[in-house]
Structure formats: C-alpha cells, structure tokens
Design a protein around this motif. Structure first.
Motif, PDB file in Angstrom:
ATOM      1  N   LEU A  43     117.192 -39.766  72.771  1.00  0.00           N
ATOM      2  CA  LEU A  43     116.899 -39.035  71.537  1.00  0.00           C
ATOM      3  C   LEU A  43     117.812 -37.817  71.473  1.00  0.00           C
ATOM      4  CD1 LEU A  43     112.975 -39.074  71.595  1.00  0.00           C
ATOM      5  CD2 LEU A  43     114.487 -40.578  70.279  1.00  0.00           C
ATOM      6  N   ILE A  44     118.472 -37.633  70.354  1.00  0.00           N
ATOM      7  CA  ILE A  44     119.302 -36.447  70.127  1.00  0.00           C
ATOM      8  C   ILE A  44     118.695 -35.665  68.975  1.00  0.00           C
ATOM      9  CG2 ILE A  44     121.572 -35.608  69.428  1.00  0.00           C
ATOM     10  CD1 ILE A  44     122.824 -37.935  70.840  1.00  0.00           C
ATOM     11  N   TRP A  45     118.293 -34.436  69.272  1.00  0.00           N
ATOM     12  CA  TRP A  45     117.609 -33.593  68.291  1.00  0.00           C
ATOM     13  C   TRP A  45     118.460 -32.352  68.079  1.00  0.00           C
ATOM     14  CZ3 TRP A  45     112.023 -31.291  69.186  1.00  0.00           C
ATOM     15  CH2 TRP A  45     111.547 -30.771  67.964  1.00  0.00           C
ATOM     16  N   LEU A  46     118.967 -32.201  66.870  1.00  0.00           N
ATOM     17  CA  LEU A  46     119.842 -31.077  66.552  1.00  0.00           C
ATOM     18  C   LEU A  46     119.041 -29.928  65.950  1.00  0.00           C
ATOM     19  CD1 LEU A  46     122.900 -32.965  64.993  1.00  0.00           C
ATOM     20  CD2 LEU A  46     122.492 -32.334  67.396  1.00  0.00           C
ATOM     21  N   ASN A  47     119.357 -28.740  66.414  1.00  0.00           N
ATOM     22  CA  ASN A  47     118.703 -27.531  65.910  1.00  0.00           C
ATOM     23  C   ASN A  47     119.538 -26.973  64.763  1.00  0.00           C
ATOM     24  OD1 ASN A  47     117.377 -25.106  65.509  1.00  0.00           O
ATOM     25  ND2 ASN A  47     118.154 -24.146  67.385  1.00  0.00           N
ATOM     26  N   ASN A  48     119.156 -27.329  63.544  1.00  0.00           N
ATOM     27  CA  ASN A  48     119.953 -26.935  62.382  1.00  0.00           C
ATOM     28  C   ASN A  48     119.327 -25.825  61.551  1.00  0.00           C
ATOM     29  OD1 ASN A  48     121.887 -28.754  63.047  1.00  0.00           O
ATOM     30  ND2 ASN A  48     121.528 -30.163  61.344  1.00  0.00           N
ATOM     31  N   SER A  49     118.162 -25.321  61.958  1.00  0.00           N
ATOM     32  CA  SER A  49     117.528 -24.273  61.153  1.00  0.00           C
ATOM     33  C   SER A  49     116.653 -23.392  62.034  1.00  0.00           C
ATOM     34  CB  SER A  49     116.676 -24.885  60.031  1.00  0.00           C
ATOM     35  OG  SER A  49     115.491 -25.430  60.559  1.00  0.00           O
ATOM     36  N   PRO A  50     116.469 -22.117  61.641  1.00  0.00           N
ATOM     37  CA  PRO A  50     115.593 -21.218  62.404  1.00  0.00           C
ATOM     38  C   PRO A  50     114.166 -21.748  62.515  1.00  0.00           C
ATOM     39  CG  PRO A  50     116.924 -19.985  60.838  1.00  0.00           C
ATOM     40  CD  PRO A  50     117.124 -21.439  60.528  1.00  0.00           C
ATOM     41  N   GLU A  51     113.694 -22.460  61.504  1.00  0.00           N
ATOM     42  CA  GLU A  51     112.341 -23.005  61.538  1.00  0.00           C
ATOM     43  C   GLU A  51     112.206 -24.036  62.654  1.00  0.00           C
ATOM     44  OE1 GLU A  51     109.013 -24.754  58.399  1.00  0.00           O
ATOM     45  OE2 GLU A  51     111.149 -24.988  57.959  1.00  0.00           O
ATOM     46  N   THR A  52     113.227 -24.851  62.835  1.00  0.00           N
ATOM     47  CA  THR A  52     113.210 -25.837  63.911  1.00  0.00           C
ATOM     48  C   THR A  52     113.125 -25.148  65.267  1.00  0.00           C
ATOM     49  OG1 THR A  52     114.611 -27.279  62.566  1.00  0.00           O
ATOM     50  CG2 THR A  52     114.402 -27.826  64.896  1.00  0.00           C
ATOM     51  N   GLN A  53     113.928 -24.085  65.440  1.00  0.00           N
ATOM     52  CA  GLN A  53     113.934 -23.332  66.689  1.00  0.00           C
ATOM     53  C   GLN A  53     112.546 -22.776  66.991  1.00  0.00           C
ATOM     54  OE1 GLN A  53     116.753 -22.548  68.838  1.00  0.00           O
ATOM     55  NE2 GLN A  53     115.113 -21.815  70.176  1.00  0.00           N
TER      56      GLN A  53
END
Length: 478
Positions: A219-229
């Motif tokens: 699984l590759i999960w990209l952190n593209n937004s502050p909300e995700t972080q």
C-alpha cells in the motif's frame, strides 16, 4: 527520465511492515503451535541485522513468567479481540535504533506486537521523521538490505507493506510512485509490482494505491494535505486497518491451503484406478485371490482416510474464509465510519467480491468434485470385504471337505490295521502248516487297509462334493 527521478524527494517517509503468524490452530486448541514464535525470532534476527538491541531482545518483553506469549481465549479478560503484547506499557510502540554497518546511517523505528484472535501480528516501522530523503535513497533508510521483504520475514499468513510519504518535487504522481517502488525494492520485484495497474482509492483526503504480486502486498499512501497528516497522526484508522489486513491474509492463506488439499486429494483419487483394475483381474485360484484381496484391504482404508481428511480440511478452510470475510466487511465499515466524506476505497470492495465469487465458489466446486470419490472409496472397500468373506468361506469349505475325506479314510484303514497289528511283528514271510514260506497275513491286511482308505475316502469325497454342488445350485435357484 532517470536523471529527473533522482531529483525527486519525499518528506517524513516511513515504511511499515505488518506481518501475521498463526498462534494456535483447531488441532492445538489454546496451546501455541511450534511455529508460533516465528515472528519474534525474526525480530531477533532483524535486530542483529540492523544492529538494534531493542529488536533483538523484543521477545523477552513479550514472554510471561511461564515462557508463553499472548493469550488463550480462556485467559483473555479483555472484551477486545485486539490485544497489545508489550510490557509494561502495551499501548505504546517500542522505539528502536540501529546501525547496520560502520558506514551506514542510523536507523530509527518502532515495533508494535499484538494478538488478534488466534493470530500474532507485528508492526515494524522504519522512518525518517521530519526529514527530506531522495527517492533513490529510500532503500538505505527504510529497507536496508531489503530486510522487510517477504523472503526475509516469511510469515505463514503473509504480510503487508505500507509506504507513507509526502511527495516533494514530483511533477507526475504516477512517475513519482514508480520511482518510489524502484527505490524501495530489488529490480525484479519492483518490475513485478509495476507490471499491473494498481488499485486506487482515497483515505483522509489523500490518494492510496494497492499493488499486489504473488509474494508482496504493498500500500502506498501519499500525504497530500494537512488534513491527511492530522488524521493519520491521530491513529484512529490503525486498529480497523490492521484487523482488516489480518482478515485479508487469513482468507488468502485458507484459499491457498484449500487448493493444496484439493491437489493432494485429486492425486489420491487417481490412485483408485490401479486398485479397481486389480479387483477386475483377480486370479482363478481361491488362495491367490484371497491373498490379493487381503493386501488391497490393508492399503485402501489408509488412502480412504487420507482422502476424507483432505475433504474435511477443505471444509474448515471454507468456513475460515466465510468467517473472515464477514469480519473483513465489518472492518471496512469501521474504516468508512472514520473516513471523511470524499474518501473512497474501491479496492477493498473488490477484494470482498473476489473472495465471494472466486475463492468460496471454487472451493465449493472442488468439494462437489471430490465428495463422490469419497463414496467410491467406501464402496470399493465394502466390495473387497464382501469378496474376502466369500472367498474365505469357500476356502474353509474346501479345507473341511479335505479333512472329512482324510478322516474317513484314515478311520477305516486304522480299524483294519489295528486288527492285524500283531501279525506284522512276525516278519515279511512266514511258514504255513506245511512249513512253506508265504506272505505275512499282516502285510496283506495292511494292503487291504490302504485300499479301504482310498475307497472310503473317495466315496466320502464324492458324496460331499455332490452335496456341495447341489447346495450351491440350490442357492442360485433361490
């Protein structure tokens, strides 16, 4: 293209291994099986490989005073099926550090062992917090010597790798992901992962991708937004995700085991043909026929039991898949409940559909094919037992017939012989009243006793043979 990808970097990357190992089985009851400590032994080996004393000595922090790890179902006082195993504080990750080699950078990570139902699970995460790392250097920091790959961990139920990172300097998302995969895995495995399009979805507002080969689930999960972080750091997704992965790997494991059982049972079924041919080509003589039938009767029950056992194992694997599929669906719902409105995880739904339409249906078809073979085994064994009884009866009758003939003949001959036993002592030739030599009357009587033996035995044999033949023809008419 190669020069450009070398400039790509990731921020705060981490690679998480989540591996699963059976603790106990139906046969072992609540006791751990012999291979249950495999994960903890691998953690020790990994600690040696990475130069990490925390990982090397992890097993000591898991063992209870009796030397066992984890809980039997009767020992678990918690209402949860997700039981952390670390002591003294089971709810935290154990941080570890290591240095694989003199010229290697320091490795940072955390380990989190847990028990889920009858299964051990371990989370081993290597990370570079708040660091910016070149994509080409990912393997050095996150997978040194490919230590998190399946061929090293080799857990029996399987494992998942989760790569989390914030892309930096990437113009094309697809090219960036491809570069990350090539940076994390050996060339052969990387190309296998990239061979097929991944499953795509979105979790906490950022894209997540699923890659699958026969040996790697990534699984590759990209952190593209502050909300995700923010949502990722809160960890609310973690328990549903690890439980979901546990169910997923159990389903795949049970299906693989079922297919193996099917192949073994199929080979046993193919062994029936020589036995059927042997029964059809039995010799004419009763004794030879009986010997062959008894040999068959010693072989077939063992094959039949083994065949039956494979069918039972397949039924157990089918039940395992159905049970874990229901649990998997619950985990998906739990993830959806904490997701944000725009999230979507279609590849999770696709796996559910695959488990129903392929795994379960295939096992059901296999069982429909094998169960008639079980009945054929039973019929063949019963047939042989019937033939053995018939041939044994015929053999006993023949022996009884012979004994009757010998008994009658010897009895009659013995009467004659006893009557002349005194004369035999006088010699072969004797003198009569005229002083002439003649044959001893006892010798002459002995000859007549032998003749009586043959005649009486023959008469008895003929009479008994006629009676037996009449009795057999009488049975046929009935």
């Amino acid at each position: 293209m190669v020069a450009e990808t070398q400039l790509e970097t990731v921020k705060n990357p981490k690679l998480t291994l989540i591996a699963f190992q059976l603790r106990n089985t139906l046969q072992s009851g609540n006791d751990p099986i012999n291979t249950s400590d495999h994960l903890w032994e691998k953690c020790r080996e990994l600690g040696i490989k990475l130069g990490s004393p925390q990982l090397k000595n992890l097993i000591k922090q898991l063992q209870k005073p009796d030397g066992k790890i984890g809980f039997a179902s009767t020992d678990n006082n918690s209402n949860s099926d997700h039981i952390p195993l670390l002591k003294p504080d089971p709810n935290t990750f154990l941080d570890f550090y290591g240095k694989p080699g003199v010229n290697s950078p320091q490795i940072k990570g955390g380990v989190y062992p847990v028990q889920i139902h009858d299964t051990y699970a371990v989370d081993i995460t290597l990370y570079r917090p708040e660091a910016v790392v070149k994509v080409s250097e990912l393997q050095t920091f996150l997978n040194p010597d490919y230590c998190l790959n399946p061929d090293f961990i080799n857990s029996d139920l399987g494992q998942t790798l989760l790569f989390w990172a914030e892309p930096m300097g990437a113009e094309n998302q697809s090219d960036f992901i491809n570069s990350c995969i090539r940076g994390l895995f050996p060339p052969t495995e990387a190309e296998l992962l990239l061979k097929h399009p991944p499953g795509e979805g979105q979790l906490f507002g950022s894209p997540i991708f699923e890659y699958q080969t026969p040996t790697i689930h990534l699984l590759i999960w990209l952190n593209n937004s502050p909300e995700t972080q923010q949502l990722e750091s809160q960890g609310g997704y973690y328990e549903p995700l690890i439980n979901l992965l546990c169910c997923r790997h159990k389903i795949l494991y049970a299906y693989r085991q079922s297919r193996w059982c099917y192949q073994q049972a199929k080979q046993l079924y193919q062994q029936l043909s020589p036995h059927l041919q042997t029964i059809q080509e039995l010799p004419e003589t009763t004794r030879q026929k009986l010997d062959i039938l008894k040999q068959e009767l010693t072989k077939l029950p063992g094959l039949s039991f083994e065949y039956f056992n494979y069918i039972q194992q397949m039924k157990i694997h089918l039940n395992t898949i159905e049970t874990n599929l229901r649990n998997y669906q619950t985990c998906v719902k739990n993830l959806e409940n904490i997701a944000i409105p725009e999230d979507n995880l279609p590849f999770l739904q696709e796996f559910q559909a695959k488990a129903r339409s392929i795994f379960i249906e295939q096992i059901e078809v296999d069982l429909e094919y094998l169960i008639p073979g079980q009945e054929l085994f039973s019929e063949l064994i019963n047939t042989i037992r019937g033939l053995v009884e018939i041939e044994q009866t015929e053999c006993d009758r023949s022996l009884e017939h012979t004994i009757q003939i010998l008994g009658a003949g010897l009895g009659a001959g013995g009467i004659v012989a006893s009557a002349v036993s005194g004369d035999i002592e006088r010699g072969f030739l004797v003198k009569n009243d005229q002083h002439q030599y003649m044959l001893n009357p006892g010798i002459s009587a002995l000859f007549w006793s032998l003749l009586v033996f043959v005649v009486v035995g023959g008469v008895v044999g003929y009479v008994n043979g006629g009676l037996i033949e009449w009795y057999n023809s009488y049975l046929k008419k009935r």
